[in-house]
Write a protein that holds these residues in place. Structure first.
Motif, short mmCIF file in Angstrom:
data_model
loop_
_atom_site.label_atom_id
_atom_site.label_comp_id
_atom_site.label_asym_id
_atom_site.label_seq_id
_atom_site.Cartn_x
_atom_site.Cartn_y
_atom_site.Cartn_z
N MET A 1 0.83 -1.18 0.00
CA MET A 1 0.00 0.00 0.00
C MET A 1 0.88 1.25 0.00
O MET A 1 1.88 1.31 0.71
CB MET A 1 -0.89 -0.01 1.25
N ASN A 2 0.50 2.21 -0.79
CA ASN A 2 1.22 3.47 -0.85
C ASN A 2 0.72 4.39 0.27
O ASN A 2 -0.44 4.76 0.29
CB ASN A 2 1.00 4.11 -2.22
N VAL A 3 1.59 4.73 1.19
CA VAL A 3 1.24 5.61 2.30
C VAL A 3 1.68 7.02 1.95
O VAL A 3 2.84 7.25 1.64
CB VAL A 3 1.91 5.14 3.62
N VAL A 30 -2.67 2.37 19.92
CA VAL A 30 -3.80 2.95 19.18
C VAL A 30 -3.47 2.98 17.69
O VAL A 30 -4.32 2.63 16.85
CB VAL A 30 -4.15 4.35 19.72
N ALA A 31 -2.25 3.34 17.33
CA ALA A 31 -1.85 3.36 15.92
C ALA A 31 -1.95 1.97 15.30
O ALA A 31 -2.38 1.83 14.16
CB ALA A 31 -0.44 3.92 15.77
N TRP A 32 -1.59 0.94 16.06
CA TRP A 32 -1.70 -0.42 15.53
C TRP A 32 -3.16 -0.82 15.34
O TRP A 32 -3.49 -1.53 14.38
CB TRP A 32 -0.97 -1.43 16.42
N SER A 33 -4.05 -0.39 16.20
CA SER A 33 -5.46 -0.73 15.98
C SER A 33 -5.96 -0.09 14.69
O SER A 33 -6.77 -0.68 13.96
CB SER A 33 -6.33 -0.32 17.18
N ILE A 34 -5.43 1.07 14.36
CA ILE A 34 -5.77 1.73 13.10
C ILE A 34 -5.12 0.99 11.93
O ILE A 34 -5.77 0.71 10.92
CB ILE A 34 -5.36 3.22 13.15
N ARG A 35 -3.85 0.63 12.07
CA ARG A 35 -3.17 -0.12 11.00
C ARG A 35 -3.89 -1.44 10.74
O ARG A 35 -4.03 -1.86 9.59
CB ARG A 35 -1.72 -0.37 11.37
N ASN A 36 -4.35 -2.10 11.78
CA ASN A 36 -5.07 -3.36 11.59
C ASN A 36 -6.35 -3.16 10.79
O ASN A 36 -6.76 -4.05 10.05
CB ASN A 36 -5.35 -4.03 12.94
N GLN A 94 6.63 5.08 13.30
CA GLN A 94 7.13 3.76 13.71
C GLN A 94 6.16 2.65 13.34
O GLN A 94 6.56 1.60 12.88
CB GLN A 94 7.40 3.74 15.22
N VAL A 95 4.87 2.90 13.51
CA VAL A 95 3.86 1.88 13.19
C VAL A 95 3.73 1.73 11.67
O VAL A 95 3.78 0.61 11.14
CB VAL A 95 2.51 2.20 13.85
N ILE A 96 3.59 2.83 10.96
CA ILE A 96 3.45 2.75 9.50
C ILE A 96 4.66 2.07 8.87
O ILE A 96 4.52 1.24 7.97
CB ILE A 96 3.24 4.16 8.90
N ASP A 97 5.85 2.39 9.35
CA ASP A 97 7.08 1.85 8.78
C ASP A 97 7.42 0.46 9.29
O ASP A 97 8.45 -0.10 8.90
CB ASP A 97 8.24 2.81 9.04
N GLY A 98 6.59 -0.10 10.17
CA GLY A 98 6.82 -1.45 10.67
C GLY A 98 8.02 -1.58 11.59
O GLY A 98 8.60 -2.65 11.71
N LYS A 99 8.37 -0.52 12.29
CA LYS A 99 9.54 -0.54 13.17
C LYS A 99 9.22 -1.06 14.57
O LYS A 99 10.14 -1.27 15.36
CB LYS A 99 10.16 0.84 13.25
N VAL A 100 7.93 -1.23 14.88
CA VAL A 100 7.52 -1.76 16.18
C VAL A 100 6.47 -2.85 15.96
O VAL A 100 5.67 -2.77 15.04
CB VAL A 100 6.95 -0.65 17.11
N GLU A 101 6.51 -3.86 16.82
CA GLU A 101 5.55 -4.95 16.75
C GLU A 101 4.18 -4.49 17.23
O GLU A 101 4.07 -3.51 17.97
CB GLU A 101 6.04 -6.12 17.64
N ASP A 102 3.16 -5.24 16.87
CA ASP A 102 1.79 -4.96 17.28
C ASP A 102 1.56 -5.44 18.71
O ASP A 102 1.43 -6.64 18.94
CB ASP A 102 0.81 -5.64 16.32
N PRO A 103 1.49 -4.52 19.67
CA PRO A 103 1.27 -4.95 21.06
C PRO A 103 -0.18 -5.36 21.32
O PRO A 103 -0.49 -5.92 22.36
CB PRO A 103 1.63 -3.70 21.87
N THR A 104 -1.08 -5.07 20.36
CA THR A 104 -2.51 -5.33 20.56
C THR A 104 -2.95 -6.71 20.09
O THR A 104 -4.11 -7.07 20.24
CB THR A 104 -3.37 -4.28 19.83
N ASN A 105 -2.04 -7.45 19.46
CA ASN A 105 -2.37 -8.79 18.96
C ASN A 105 -3.55 -8.74 17.99
O ASN A 105 -4.50 -9.52 18.10
CB ASN A 105 -2.63 -9.74 20.13
N GLY A 106 -3.51 -7.80 17.06
CA GLY A 106 -4.51 -7.74 16.01
C GLY A 106 -5.76 -6.94 16.32
O GLY A 106 -6.75 -7.03 15.59
#
Length: 141
Positions: A1-3, A30-36, A94-106
């Motif tokens: 996906m183009n960000v 919160v950013a990961w919940s949006i990325r998911n 960090q979330v968009i670039d995949g530099k941190v793992e998803d702490p929310t488990n999806g």
């Protein structure tokens, strides 16, 4: 996906509106919940397209509701303090670039623990994380 740069800008502002008091780890969750939601695998997602589309989908993130007290800052009518927005941008990148793992488990949903009762959508959903003042869920019916 183009960000796009606008996606990063809107995600950072959403993090300010939703999680500025939660520290970097809370903003990342919160950013990961949006990325998911962005990466739900559907060609035409109900959530909206891209980070900006998901963040600004009506009634999904209350900070973007026109009657929310945060809206004047998110819309640009009033300034957000630079340092606060800069920290939100770090979390967003960090979330968009995949530099941190998803702490929310999806997780695709969360609500503030300070709410007087759980929202109806939480019934039957799988709780994945409690972090700071937010409770995260996935598999929301």
């Amino acid at each position: 996906m183009n960000v796009t740069e606008n996606d990063r800008y809107i995600l950072a502002r959403t993090l300010w509106g939703e999680a500025r008091g939660e520290g970097l780890s809370g903003m990342i969750a919160v950013a990961w919940s949006i990325r998911n939601r962005v990466e739900d695998g559907k060609e035409k997602s109900w959530w909206g397209e891209g980070y900006a589309g998901v963040c600004q989908k009506p009634y999904q993130f209350s900070c973007w509701n026109k009657n929310d007290p945060n809206y004047p800052m998110l819309s640009g009518a009033k300034p957000i303090p630079f340092r606060e927005l800069a920290q939100c941008r770090i979390a967003a990148d960090q979330v968009i670039d995949g530099k941190v793992e998803d702490p929310t488990n999806g997780a695709t949903h969360y609500y503030a623990a300070s709410m007087p009762s759980a929202p109806k959508w939480a019934n039957g959903a799988k709780k994945t994380l409690t972090l700071g003042n937010h409770i995260f869920f996935r598999d929301v019916p």
